[in-house]
Design an enzyme around this catalytic site. Structure first.
Site: not given
Length: 149
Positions: A39, A44-46, A49
Site C-alpha cells: 500500500k 514499510g512501503c514508504t 520506496a
C-alpha cells in the site's frame, strides 16, 4: 507461492503513476527490478520506496530499470510519488492481473493486496532473483550488492 528463479517473467501492461501504459516488454533486453508492495504511503512501503529512490542513480548507472507495483490506483500512486519524490514508475494493478500473474496477491479481511516480493528479471526475460523477505530500509542497496557485476 511466488514465481521461481529461471521462470520467464510474465509480460503485463498496466498504467503508471501518470496514466501511461507500461509493459514489461518495453524493457526487453534490459534488467528490471519489479518490487511488489502492499500500500502507498504506509510505513514499510514508504521505507522501501525511499530505499529505491535513494539508490536509483546506481540502478540507472548499471542499466537496471526499477518498477514498483501495488494494487493502488493512479491517484494514490501520484500522491505517493509527489510526496516522496520517487523517480521511478509505480504501476497501478487495480484489478490484480499482475499480482496474480506473479503469484504475489494476498487477502486480509476481504481486501486484496500485493504481498512484499521483489523479482529481478534479467535482460533475457527470466527471473534471476526472488526476494520474499526484505528489510524495507536497505532492500534496494541489498539488491545492488547481490547483483553487482
Amino acid at each position: 507461492m511466488p514465481l521461481s528463479i529461471g521462470d520467464t517473467a510474465p509480460n503485463f501492461t498496466v498504467n503508471d503513476t501518470n496514466g501511461k501504459p507500461i509493459s514489461l516488454s518495453d524493457y526487453a533486453g534490459k534488467p528490471v527490478v519489479i518490487y511488489f508492495y502492499p500500500k502507498d504511503d504506509t510505513p514499510g512501503c514508504t521505507k522501501e520506496a525511499c530505499s529505491f529512490r535513494d539508490n536509483y542513480e546506481q540502478y540507472l548507472s548499471k542499466g537496471i530499470a526499477v518498477l514498483g507495483v501495488s494494487m493502488d490506483g493512479e491517484d494514490s500512486h501520484h500522491a505517493f510519488t509527489e510526496k516522496f519524490n520517487l523517480p521511478f514508475p509505480l504501476l497501478s494493478d487495480v484489478d490484480g492481473t499482475v499480482t496474480q500473474a506473479y503469484d504475489v496477491q494476498g487477502e486480509k479481511n476481504g481486501m486484496r493486496y500485493a504481498t512484499r516480493v521483489t523479482y529481478v528479471v534479467g535482460a533475457d526475460g527470466k527471473i534471476s532473483q526472488v526476494y520474499t523477505s526484505v528489510n524495507t530500509e536497505t532492500h534496494a542497496a541489498d539488491i545492488l550488492t547481490a547483483i553487482a557485476p
